[in-house]
Design an enzyme around this catalytic site. Structure first.
Site, PDB file in Angstrom:
ATOM      1  N   ARG A 128       0.830  -1.219   0.000  1.00 41.65           N
ATOM      2  CA  ARG A 128       0.000   0.000   0.000  1.00 41.65           C
ATOM      3  C   ARG A 128       0.858   1.259   0.000  1.00 41.65           C
ATOM      4  O   ARG A 128       0.364   2.331  -0.327  1.00 41.65           O
ATOM      5  CB  ARG A 128      -0.942  -0.011   1.219  1.00 41.65           C
ATOM      6  N   ASP A 180     -13.744   1.310  -3.990  1.00 37.69           N
ATOM      7  CA  ASP A 180     -13.214   2.647  -4.247  1.00 37.69           C
ATOM      8  C   ASP A 180     -12.772   2.717  -5.710  1.00 37.69           C
ATOM      9  O   ASP A 180     -12.736   1.697  -6.413  1.00 37.69           O
ATOM     10  CB  ASP A 180     -12.097   3.056  -3.272  1.00 37.69           C
ATOM     11  N   LYS A 188     -14.819   6.944  -2.412  1.00 37.60           N
ATOM     12  CA  LYS A 188     -14.399   6.968  -1.003  1.00 37.60           C
ATOM     13  C   LYS A 188     -13.262   7.961  -0.853  1.00 37.60           C
ATOM     14  O   LYS A 188     -12.411   8.060  -1.715  1.00 37.60           O
ATOM     15  CB  LYS A 188     -13.915   5.564  -0.628  1.00 37.60           C
ATOM     16  N   THR A 206     -13.455  -0.230   5.283  1.00 41.41           N
ATOM     17  CA  THR A 206     -13.796   0.113   3.896  1.00 41.41           C
ATOM     18  C   THR A 206     -15.014  -0.679   3.421  1.00 41.41           C
ATOM     19  O   THR A 206     -15.982  -0.112   2.910  1.00 41.41           O
ATOM     20  CB  THR A 206     -12.590  -0.168   2.974  1.00 41.41           C
TER      21      THR A 206
END
Ligand code: R5P
Length: 317
Positions: free
Chosen positions: A100, A173, A196, A231
């Site tokens: 990430r 997203d 998002k 999420t």
């Protein structure tokens, strides 16, 4: 000198021994003998307990929590194999931790996904085999060949067996929308997207807006990983508010923070379907969570890499 690359050896770190065993069961070979442990001074030690001179060695280690320990163990295993004169070393990383952190999107931040790639390469890996990277471009962080598999066919084939009518696939997203579109294609379903915006760096997220026609449909959310569950749970809430009749979840990597399984159990999801790229111990399982194995996918890919056959054909299963 002739290489004995025709002999395949698979070793496991402490990251996911169950998956390594299942991969070796698929390949019908024993797990290679090795040990990896820590001394009292917290230093990791690894020893390969059999001859691997010139062998085709695969080291299976997801860099999931404890991430730094698992990563360091992988690096030391690679070093041990290199110094034991392995013919070729493939780092099999079913879940690529630090993926990430893949871009400089704020001032003075690192690109740790790239740093980890450099470490793995410097340690002596010749190739990498991985599954569903956070972003496909991470492949380019490596200057050695990377085979990136996807768990998508395993997840979607399972969803197909449920015969859910009037299904819409939902990207949780915008970043995941291209892969969610592939999921939608596999399921012959339309696609919707949730816009998002993430708040700061503290793992909290906010769901804003459902883009697409979802009212009266059953929804399947798709994401690459679940950490806190925030999420996907916010996505499920937004979808119920937007009028979906029921909501399912699928994601490749069950990274699962301590609180995630209980949050998912209380969520509006009918079922949360994940792969076993990361271990899901019994205390992180509950009736809502279904874990599907990637062992045969990895096993087949290892066999094909070993034999010099196409890995790309695996995307059509
Ligand atoms: C983020 O970009 C990822 O694709 C996932 O959405 C994220 O890692 C999920 O984290 P959490 O479960 O904590 O919301």
């Amino acid at each position: 000198m002739d290489l004995v690359l025709d002999e395949l050896k698979v070793f496991s770190g402490n990251g996911h021994p169950e998956l390594t065993q299942a991969v070796c069961d698929y390949l019908d070979i024993p797990v290679g003998q090795s040990e990896a442990f820590k001394f009292a001074n917290d230093n990791t030690f690894v020893r390969i307990l059999e001859n691997i001179r010139q062998r085709d060695v695969f080291l299976i280690q997801p860099t999931c929590a404890p991430t730094n320990d698992n990563l360091m163990e992988l690096l030391i295993m690679i070093d041990a194999c290199k110094r034991a004169s392995a013919g070729r070393i493939t780092a099999v990383i079913p879940y690529y931790g630090y993926g990430r952190t893949d871009k400089k999107d704020q001032p003075r931040v690192p690109i740790t996904g790239r740093l980890v790639a450099d470490l793995i390469t410097a340690a002596g890996a010749d190739r990498v085999l991985t599954i569903d990277l956070h972003a496909g471009q991470i492949q380019g962080f490596f200057n050695i060949p990377v085979d990136e598999l996807t768990a998508m066919p395993i997840l979607t084939n399972y969803i197909k067996t449920k015969e859910i009518s009037d299904l819409v696939v939902v990207a949780v997203d915008i970043g995941i929308s291209k892969r969610a579109r592939d999921v939608a294609e596999r399921l012959n379903a339309p696609l919707a997207i949730i816009e998002k915006r993430r708040l700061g760096n503290n793992d909290r997220s906010e769901t804003l807006n459902v883009i697409g026609d979802v009212e009266g449909k059953a929804a399947l959310t798709f994401d690459d990983e679940i950490l806190t569950g925030g999420t996907v749970i916010h996505a499920a809430d937004a979808l119920i508010d937007a009028g979906v009749t029921e909501v399912y979840c699928c994601a490749t990597h069950p990274v699962f923070s301590v609180e995630a399984p209980a949050r998912l159990a209380k969520s509006k999801f009918q079922e949360v379907v994940v792969a076993d790229t990361v271990p899901v111990p019994s205390n992180k399982r509950n009736g809502k969570i279904t874990v599907l194995s990637v062992a045969s996918l990895l096993g087949e890919a290892i066999y094909r890499i070993h034999k010099g056959n196409s890995v790309g054909e695996l995307f059509n299963i």
